[in-house]
Design an enzyme around this catalytic site. Sequence first.
Site, PDB file in Angstrom:
ATOM      1  CD  GLU A  25      42.835 -57.371  70.195  1.00 33.98           C
ATOM      2  OE1 GLU A  25      42.466 -58.354  69.512  1.00 33.98           O
ATOM      3  OE2 GLU A  25      43.500 -56.431  69.720  1.00 33.98           O
ATOM      4  CB  CYS A  38      46.349 -57.116  63.879  1.00 36.17           C
ATOM      5  SG  CYS A  38      46.126 -55.841  62.639  1.00 36.17           S
ATOM      6  CG  HIS A  44      42.504 -55.713  66.383  1.00 31.92           C
ATOM      7  ND1 HIS A  44      43.629 -55.547  67.155  1.00 31.92           N
ATOM      8  CD2 HIS A  44      42.801 -55.178  65.178  1.00 31.92           C
ATOM      9  CE1 HIS A  44      44.564 -54.930  66.463  1.00 31.92           C
ATOM     10  NE2 HIS A  44      44.083 -54.697  65.254  1.00 31.92           N
TER      11      HIS A  44
HETATM   12  N1  GLN Z   1      49.393 -51.893  60.263  1.00 29.11           N
HETATM   13  C1  GLN Z   1      50.067 -52.576  61.337  1.00 29.11           C
HETATM   14  C2  GLN Z   1      51.362 -53.227  60.860  1.00 29.11           C
HETATM   15  O1  GLN Z   1      51.622 -53.222  59.705  1.00 29.11           O
HETATM   16  C3  GLN Z   1      49.164 -53.617  61.940  1.00 29.11           C
HETATM   17  C4  GLN Z   1      47.956 -52.948  62.523  1.00 29.11           C
HETATM   18  C5  GLN Z   1      47.423 -53.595  63.763  1.00 29.11           C
HETATM   19  O2  GLN Z   1      48.037 -54.456  64.384  1.00 29.11           O
HETATM   20  N2  GLN Z   1      46.254 -53.149  64.141  1.00 29.11           N
HETATM   21  O3  GLN Z   1      52.119 -53.712  61.648  1.00 29.11           O
END
Ligand code: GLN
Length: 188
Positions: A165, A79, A163
């Site tokens: 995890e 992410c 994610h």
């Molecule tokens: N929206 C976050 C970003 O732009 C990422 C979201 C996340 O890691 N769950 O950094």
Amino acid sequence: MGTRPTIGVLALQGNFREHAATLRLLDADVVEVRKAEHVHGLDGLVIPGGESTTFMRLMQTYGLDEVVSRFERPVLGTCAGMIVLDRDHLDLVDVQTERNAYGRQVHSFEADLELADDPEPLRGVFIRAPRVEDTGPGVEVLAEHDGHPVLLRQGRFIVASFHPELTDDTRVHERFLDLVREEQLVRT
Ligand code: GLN
């Protein structure tokens, strides 16, 4: 017999505890990385989800951006961790991502992901996820959702827009630890 790998989890912010728990479950030793010197001697590194702008700022403050750029072993970015590694940030993985691109109503959703090389689907938890808009020639797509790659590999890097995890399915971390062990073998 391989030696137990030592994996660093960037612990500046975000979901580092969940990554650490999954890695421990898979018999890795875990180091929480908060300072540049913590990266020394690691066999692999995880950059978790969180907020990429905060990550970049804290990494710069602690000199971790340079240390991560110089790190030569396997890296897993999930992410926000994927955003940190992309073309517009540390430029270590040849992907173009768009932050929060899955739209407002679906900031968060779950989906069964079809893997390129495993018949068992993988449950993906997406939280304000980045969308991969472009990939370079060295990037292998391991899973897609809605026509966009969501799990990718480029050499020793694995990145995911979701994610892994946050579910009980440990296959993404296993894949990462396989890379780590291969790399350990090459060194010995
Ligand atoms: N929206 C976050 C970003 O732009 C990422 C979201 C996340 O890691 N769950 O950094």
